[in-house]
Design an enzyme around this catalytic site. Structure first.
Site, PDB file in Angstrom:
ATOM      1  N   GLU A 103       0.816  -1.210   0.000  1.00  0.00           N
ATOM      2  CA  GLU A 103       0.000   0.000   0.000  1.00  0.00           C
ATOM      3  C   GLU A 103       0.849   1.259   0.000  1.00  0.00           C
ATOM      4  OE1 GLU A 103      -3.004  -2.160   3.124  1.00  0.00           O
ATOM      5  OE2 GLU A 103      -2.024  -0.298   3.655  1.00  0.00           O
ATOM      6  N   CYS A 116       2.734   8.237   2.101  1.00  0.00           N
ATOM      7  CA  CYS A 116       3.127   7.212   3.067  1.00  0.00           C
ATOM      8  C   CYS A 116       3.499   5.967   2.265  1.00  0.00           C
ATOM      9  CB  CYS A 116       1.931   6.962   3.993  1.00  0.00           C
ATOM     10  SG  CYS A 116       2.174   5.595   5.113  1.00  0.00           S
ATOM     11  N   CYS A 129       4.841  -7.706   7.437  1.00  0.00           N
ATOM     12  CA  CYS A 129       5.740  -7.216   8.500  1.00  0.00           C
ATOM     13  C   CYS A 129       5.916  -8.341   9.519  1.00  0.00           C
ATOM     14  CB  CYS A 129       5.126  -5.998   9.190  1.00  0.00           C
ATOM     15  SG  CYS A 129       6.177  -5.277  10.475  1.00  0.00           S
ATOM     16  N   CYS A 178       3.184  -6.534  16.227  1.00  0.00           N
ATOM     17  CA  CYS A 178       2.491  -5.627  17.155  1.00  0.00           C
ATOM     18  C   CYS A 178       1.004  -6.010  17.183  1.00  0.00           C
ATOM     19  CB  CYS A 178       2.650  -4.168  16.712  1.00  0.00           C
ATOM     20  SG  CYS A 178       4.367  -3.656  16.589  1.00  0.00           S
ATOM     21  N   CYS A 222      -1.769  -3.999  15.127  1.00  0.00           N
ATOM     22  CA  CYS A 222      -1.513  -3.636  13.729  1.00  0.00           C
ATOM     23  C   CYS A 222      -1.994  -4.727  12.780  1.00  0.00           C
ATOM     24  CB  CYS A 222      -0.011  -3.398  13.546  1.00  0.00           C
ATOM     25  SG  CYS A 222       0.417  -2.931  11.868  1.00  0.00           S
ATOM     26  N   CYS A 229      -2.381   1.831   8.100  1.00  0.00           N
ATOM     27  CA  CYS A 229      -1.361   0.857   7.810  1.00  0.00           C
ATOM     28  C   CYS A 229      -1.824  -0.600   7.617  1.00  0.00           C
ATOM     29  CB  CYS A 229      -0.414   0.962   9.006  1.00  0.00           C
ATOM     30  SG  CYS A 229       0.831  -0.208   9.156  1.00  0.00           S
TER      31      CYS A 229
HETATM   32  N1  SAH Z   1       7.065  -0.391  11.469  1.00  0.00           N
HETATM   33  C1  SAH Z   1       7.023   1.037  11.589  1.00  0.00           C
HETATM   34  C2  SAH Z   1       6.048   1.710  10.626  1.00  0.00           C
HETATM   35  C3  SAH Z   1       4.705   1.083  10.575  1.00  0.00           C
HETATM   36  S1  SAH Z   1       3.157   1.740  10.806  1.00  0.00           S
HETATM   37  C4  SAH Z   1       6.666   1.421  13.009  1.00  0.00           C
HETATM   38  O1  SAH Z   1       6.334   0.543  13.801  1.00  0.00           O
HETATM   39  O2  SAH Z   1       6.777   2.595  13.355  1.00  0.00           O
HETATM   40  C5  SAH Z   1       3.024   3.346  11.192  1.00  0.00           C
HETATM   41  C6  SAH Z   1       2.364   3.625  12.544  1.00  0.00           C
HETATM   42  O3  SAH Z   1       0.997   3.156  12.611  1.00  0.00           O
HETATM   43  C7  SAH Z   1       3.100   2.959  13.686  1.00  0.00           C
HETATM   44  O4  SAH Z   1       3.255   3.873  14.733  1.00  0.00           O
HETATM   45  C8  SAH Z   1       2.133   1.855  14.071  1.00  0.00           C
HETATM   46  O5  SAH Z   1       2.370   1.419  15.372  1.00  0.00           O
HETATM   47  C9  SAH Z   1       0.793   2.515  13.866  1.00  0.00           C
HETATM   48  N2  SAH Z   1      -0.349   1.598  13.787  1.00  0.00           N
HETATM   49  C10 SAH Z   1      -0.389   0.332  13.340  1.00  0.00           C
HETATM   50  N3  SAH Z   1      -1.625  -0.195  13.464  1.00  0.00           N
HETATM   51  C11 SAH Z   1      -2.396   0.778  13.999  1.00  0.00           C
HETATM   52  C12 SAH Z   1      -3.778   0.844  14.386  1.00  0.00           C
HETATM   53  N4  SAH Z   1      -4.594  -0.180  14.224  1.00  0.00           N
HETATM   54  N5  SAH Z   1      -4.231   2.004  14.919  1.00  0.00           N
HETATM   55  C13 SAH Z   1      -3.399   3.073  15.064  1.00  0.00           C
HETATM   56  N6  SAH Z   1      -2.093   3.055  14.732  1.00  0.00           N
HETATM   57  C14 SAH Z   1      -1.589   1.928  14.212  1.00  0.00           C
END
Ligand code: SAH
Length: 367
Positions: free
Chosen positions: A93, A107, A114, A118, A121, A341
């Protein structure tokens, strides 16, 4: 005709190709100008080049390896989400955000899927399919540049906040930043690029050395190891003291303010005592906290998480203010098109895979 194998963004290989075929190196500057400045996509129409070089490029090089699977614009016209397909059929994306101030941000994804796991995510439910090559990341950028050009707009910022963990694919991310900032290429200012990491401590220091002007965002999401470990497995490898030490070194090298993302999940990360802990953790440094209300993705199991209310987020901000730590609440753009994301790729491609992998991981965690 042979299948082209060289990306047009691979400068080194193109110069080699030119030289092997008896052409002078300076020809590369004309190619570069055509691709990045005049936005030409068809090599046969680069009129500054002799016909033989145009043929050489057509036979050996490709303009992009990504195809646009879909491009959806939100109702308010501010966000366009591209679902892109790689040559080996992985979905990734990229999202354009048109801010009201007039600046346009892209973005980008740096991995298909990934591996970080987390819990909040959507991307990791796809697991890690593979790293993206540097030229695939630039393909994302060029798709956005062409899309914005049709609206008479320019790309100004890039954030590495799409799918994947940039510091696990650092070699390609590094090369892509170099191309994005090269004056003769995409020509964005280093300061207008932000890399977001979940906290791969050793690479943070390397990044500070390589790109002292580029911005760093750290997905902190919790102010203590207990909570952080429960939502971000990376905290087992790089707990907060290790992470903060590397950030300290990063700041010593760059003298830059670090951006922290803090996800607000009701009952998980939003207890008021965490606001005080957060202030304590960050008070020694130049920091900016970006509160992100949890974005729900309900078509797969999302642990029953719910976003924190605005009132509680405001209370967190008040606590930080007392320690002079500036913060903002991330305005979620493109909710109607699943712009967060990993959401769209997962929806299209990953549902079966997600359930399969998710179950496997859940099982191995329980064992
Ligand atoms: N791997 C990198 C970039 C990925 S995503 C990182 O962890 O920073 C970008 C941001 O979106 C990150 O801060 C991630 O934690 C957040 N994110 C992922 N899923 C999310 C969700 N469901 N709600 C809000 N933020 C989210």
């Amino acid at each position: 005709m042979q299948t082209p194998t060289i990306s047009i963004h691979d400068e080194w290989k193109i110069i080699k190709l030119l030289e092997e075929n008896g052409f002078k190196k300076f020809r590369y500057a004309q190619i570069e100008n055509a691709i990045y400045k005049n936005l030409i996509t068809d090599f046969s129409s680069i009129e500054t080049l002799p016909k033989e070089i145009r043929t050489l490029l057509t036979e050996n090089c490709y303009y992009t390896s990504l195809s646009v699977h879909s491009a959806i614009t939100s109702d308010d016209g501010q966000t366009t989400k591209f679902l892109l397909k790689t040559h080996d059929n992985k979905l990734i994306e990229a999202v354009i955000m048109r801010h009201l101030s007039g600046r346009n941000t892209l973005c980008v994804s740096c991995q298909a899927g990934c591996p970080m796991g987390c819990s909040f995510c959507a991307t990791w439910k796809l697991w890690l399919l593979r790293n993206l090559e540097f030229h695939e990341i630039i393909d994302e950028v060029m798709i956005a540049i062409h899309h914005l050009a049709k609206e008479d707009k320019k790309l100004r910022n890039i954030v590495y906040m799409g799918m994947g963990e940039p510091f696990l694919n650092y070699a390609n991310v590094k090369k892509s930043i170099e191309i994005a900032c090269a004056q003769k290429k995409v020509d964005l200012s280093n300061r207008r690029i932000t890399i977001s990491t979940c906290g791969i401590a050793p690479v943070i220091e390397q990044f500070g050395e390589d790109f002292p002007q580029t911005s760093l965002a750290v997905s902190l999401h919790a102010p203590n190891d207990e909570v952080r470990k429960s939502i971000m497995p990376v905290d087992h490898t790089y707990p907060l003291d290790v992470l903060m030490k590397s950030i300290k070194n990063y700041i010593a090298k760059t003298n830059k303010r670090v951006f922290y993302e803090y996800i607000m999940i009701a009952w998980v990360t939003d207890r008021l005592e965490y606001a005080w802990q957060l202030a304590k953790l960050l008070e020694w440094q130049l920091a900016h906290v970006n509160f992100i209300p949890y974005n729900t993705w309900e078509w797969v199991d999302s642990n029953g998480y719910k976003p924190t209310s605005k009132i509680i987020i405001k209370k967190f901000q008040e606590v930080l203010e007392k320690s002079w730590i500036p913060s903002t609440i991330r305005h979620t753009m493109g909710d109607d098109i699943d712009a967060a994301c990993g959401q769209l790729a997962l929806k299209h491609e990953g549902e079966s895979l997600a359930t399969e992998k998710g179950n496997t991981i859940a099982k191995s965690k329980n064992e």
